[in-house]
Design a protein around this motif. Sequence first.
Motif, PDB file in Angstrom:
ATOM      1  N   CYS A  96       0.835  -1.201   0.000  1.00 33.66           N
ATOM      2  CA  CYS A  96       0.000   0.000   0.000  1.00 33.66           C
ATOM      3  C   CYS A  96       0.870   1.251   0.000  1.00 33.66           C
ATOM      4  N   THR A  97       0.523   2.197  -0.870  1.00 34.10           N
ATOM      5  CA  THR A  97       1.190   3.502  -0.843  1.00 34.10           C
ATOM      6  C   THR A  97       0.133   4.597  -0.793  1.00 34.10           C
ATOM      7  N   ASP A  98       0.445   5.626  -0.038  1.00 29.19           N
ATOM      8  CA  ASP A  98      -0.399   6.809   0.003  1.00 29.19           C
ATOM      9  C   ASP A  98       0.457   7.952   0.525  1.00 29.19           C
ATOM     10  N   PRO A  99       0.325   9.137  -0.050  1.00 25.15           N
ATOM     11  CA  PRO A  99       1.150  10.251   0.417  1.00 25.15           C
ATOM     12  C   PRO A  99       0.709  10.843   1.756  1.00 25.15           C
ATOM     13  N   ASN A 100      -0.495  10.500   2.212  1.00 27.03           N
ATOM     14  CA  ASN A 100      -1.015  11.067   3.449  1.00 27.03           C
ATOM     15  C   ASN A 100      -0.779  10.083   4.608  1.00 27.03           C
ATOM     16  N   PRO A 101       0.117  10.416   5.543  1.00 28.42           N
ATOM     17  CA  PRO A 101       0.406   9.498   6.657  1.00 28.42           C
ATOM     18  C   PRO A 101      -0.782   9.291   7.588  1.00 28.42           C
ATOM     19  N   HIS A 102      -1.759  10.175   7.558  1.00 22.64           N
ATOM     20  CA  HIS A 102      -2.920  10.070   8.438  1.00 22.64           C
ATOM     21  C   HIS A 102      -3.945   9.061   7.923  1.00 22.64           C
ATOM     22  N   MET A 103      -3.686   8.474   6.767  1.00 22.71           N
ATOM     23  CA  MET A 103      -4.564   7.460   6.189  1.00 22.71           C
ATOM     24  C   MET A 103      -4.368   6.096   6.874  1.00 22.71           C
ATOM     25  N   GLU A 104      -3.216   5.882   7.481  1.00 17.57           N
ATOM     26  CA  GLU A 104      -2.859   4.554   7.982  1.00 17.57           C
ATOM     27  C   GLU A 104      -3.860   3.928   8.965  1.00 17.57           C
ATOM     28  N   PRO A 105      -4.374   4.638   9.962  1.00 19.36           N
ATOM     29  CA  PRO A 105      -5.328   3.979  10.876  1.00 19.36           C
ATOM     30  C   PRO A 105      -6.566   3.442  10.142  1.00 19.36           C
ATOM     31  N   TYR A 106      -7.057   4.175   9.160  1.00 16.54           N
ATOM     32  CA  TYR A 106      -8.235   3.747   8.407  1.00 16.54           C
ATOM     33  C   TYR A 106      -7.879   2.606   7.462  1.00 16.54           C
ATOM     34  N   LEU A 107      -6.683   2.660   6.937  1.00 18.80           N
ATOM     35  CA  LEU A 107      -6.185   1.590   6.085  1.00 18.80           C
ATOM     36  C   LEU A 107      -6.079   0.293   6.883  1.00 18.80           C
ATOM     37  N   ARG A 108      -5.594   0.388   8.100  1.00 20.08           N
ATOM     38  CA  ARG A 108      -5.476  -0.807   8.959  1.00 20.08           C
ATOM     39  C   ARG A 108      -6.852  -1.386   9.301  1.00 20.08           C
ATOM     40  N   MET A 109      -7.859  -0.521   9.453  1.00 19.84           N
ATOM     41  CA  MET A 109      -9.218  -1.025   9.695  1.00 19.84           C
ATOM     42  C   MET A 109      -9.706  -1.823   8.487  1.00 19.84           C
ATOM     43  N   VAL A 124       4.464   5.516   2.935  1.00 21.17           N
ATOM     44  CA  VAL A 124       3.966   6.883   2.816  1.00 21.17           C
ATOM     45  C   VAL A 124       4.822   7.581   1.767  1.00 21.17           C
ATOM     46  N   LEU A 125       4.314   7.583   0.537  1.00 18.15           N
ATOM     47  CA  LEU A 125       5.010   8.236  -0.563  1.00 18.15           C
ATOM     48  C   LEU A 125       4.055   8.483  -1.704  1.00 18.15           C
ATOM     49  N   GLU A 128       4.507   9.538  -7.834  1.00 21.72           N
ATOM     50  CA  GLU A 128       5.578  10.001  -8.723  1.00 21.72           C
ATOM     51  C   GLU A 128       6.950   9.511  -8.297  1.00 21.72           C
ATOM     52  N   ASP A 129       7.072   9.064  -7.046  1.00 21.58           N
ATOM     53  CA  ASP A 129       8.376   8.661  -6.521  1.00 21.58           C
ATOM     54  C   ASP A 129       8.222   7.401  -5.670  1.00 21.58           C
ATOM     55  N   LEU A 130       8.290   6.258  -6.318  1.00 21.17           N
ATOM     56  CA  LEU A 130       8.130   4.970  -5.630  1.00 21.17           C
ATOM     57  C   LEU A 130       9.482   4.312  -5.376  1.00 21.17           C
ATOM     58  N   ARG A 131      10.492   5.108  -5.050  1.00 19.33           N
ATOM     59  CA  ARG A 131      11.861   4.578  -4.937  1.00 19.33           C
ATOM     60  C   ARG A 131      12.009   3.456  -3.922  1.00 19.33           C
ATOM     61  N   GLU A 132      11.099   3.365  -2.964  1.00 24.55           N
ATOM     62  CA  GLU A 132      11.179   2.297  -1.970  1.00 24.55           C
ATOM     63  C   GLU A 132      10.686   0.952  -2.511  1.00 24.55           C
ATOM     64  N   VAL A 133      10.113   0.958  -3.699  1.00 22.25           N
ATOM     65  CA  VAL A 133       9.651  -0.280  -4.333  1.00 22.25           C
ATOM     66  C   VAL A 133      10.682  -0.664  -5.388  1.00 22.25           C
ATOM     67  N   ASN A 155       5.051  10.794 -14.712  1.00 22.61           N
ATOM     68  CA  ASN A 155       5.987  10.203 -13.750  1.00 22.61           C
ATOM     69  C   ASN A 155       5.367   9.018 -13.014  1.00 22.61           C
ATOM     70  N   VAL A 156       4.096   9.126 -12.682  1.00 21.68           N
ATOM     71  CA  VAL A 156       3.418   8.015 -12.005  1.00 21.68           C
ATOM     72  C   VAL A 156       3.392   6.792 -12.913  1.00 21.68           C
ATOM     73  N   LEU A 157       3.071   7.002 -14.169  1.00 20.06           N
ATOM     74  CA  LEU A 157       3.022   5.877 -15.114  1.00 20.06           C
ATOM     75  C   LEU A 157       4.408   5.290 -15.357  1.00 20.06           C
ATOM     76  N   GLN A 158       5.446   6.127 -15.385  1.00 16.04           N
ATOM     77  CA  GLN A 158       6.812   5.626 -15.526  1.00 16.04           C
ATOM     78  C   GLN A 158       7.206   4.790 -14.319  1.00 16.04           C
ATOM     79  N   GLU A 159       6.840   5.242 -13.142  1.00 17.29           N
ATOM     80  CA  GLU A 159       7.133   4.481 -11.929  1.00 17.29           C
ATOM     81  C   GLU A 159       6.385   3.142 -11.929  1.00 17.29           C
ATOM     82  N   ALA A 160       5.130   3.160 -12.354  1.00 20.11           N
ATOM     83  CA  ALA A 160       4.356   1.917 -12.431  1.00 20.11           C
ATOM     84  C   ALA A 160       5.032   0.938 -13.391  1.00 20.11           C
ATOM     85  N   ARG A 161       5.457   1.415 -14.506  1.00 21.39           N
ATOM     86  CA  ARG A 161       6.144   0.563 -15.492  1.00 21.39           C
ATOM     87  C   ARG A 161       7.456   0.010 -14.922  1.00 21.39           C
ATOM     88  N   ARG A 162       8.179   0.836 -14.181  1.00 22.96           N
ATOM     89  CA  ARG A 162       9.454   0.423 -13.598  1.00 22.96           C
ATOM     90  C   ARG A 162       9.295  -0.725 -12.607  1.00 22.96           C
TER      91      ARG A 162
END
Length: 170
Positions: A96-109, A124-125, A128-133, A155-162
């Motif tokens: 799971c990726t999302d740029p908003n760190p406050h999403m995590e509690p709801y994501l865990r539910m 949390v990213l 456009e920048d999925l360097r951790e993947v 950039n998002v599509l390039q990262e998805a392709r990568r």
Amino acid sequence: MQCCLMKFCRLVCLALSTPFYLLQFFGLRGMYKRLFPFLAYSITFSYNDKMHELKRELFRNLARFTNADGTLRLLEIGCGSGANFRFYPNGCTVICTDPNPHMEPYLRMSMDVNKHLSYEEILVLSGEDLREVQDESVDVVVCTLVLCSVNNVENVLQEARRVLRNVSCI
């Protein structure tokens, strides 16, 4: 006539975006980042009920991307509160990726409700920048209701392709 229509559209856009500018100006943007996850999670259930058939059709072929070893590793860009989880195939591993760190509690539910999946990590990213993947490490990339809110779609599509393992099958 076109000139008037353009001016009217510009005025409407300005009126709709003014609250965001005011939040930014008064330093309250952080409050919005905290409030949005609650709102997104709250509407997830009714949204999924209304979109059930469409989403089921959209995600019905995911299992065909399963590896020879029987695993399916899926990256969801902008997973939000996990609205798509119930439509993923059994046994699928989700990153799971999302740029908003406050999403995590709801994501865990949502994760707790969707036990048919396994979850590798929450990152949390931005899309456009999925360097951790790692390169060529996932079988499927999902991004729904996301590309309209990123800074650079290309950039998002390039990262998805990568990060996709077998791009030739798409």
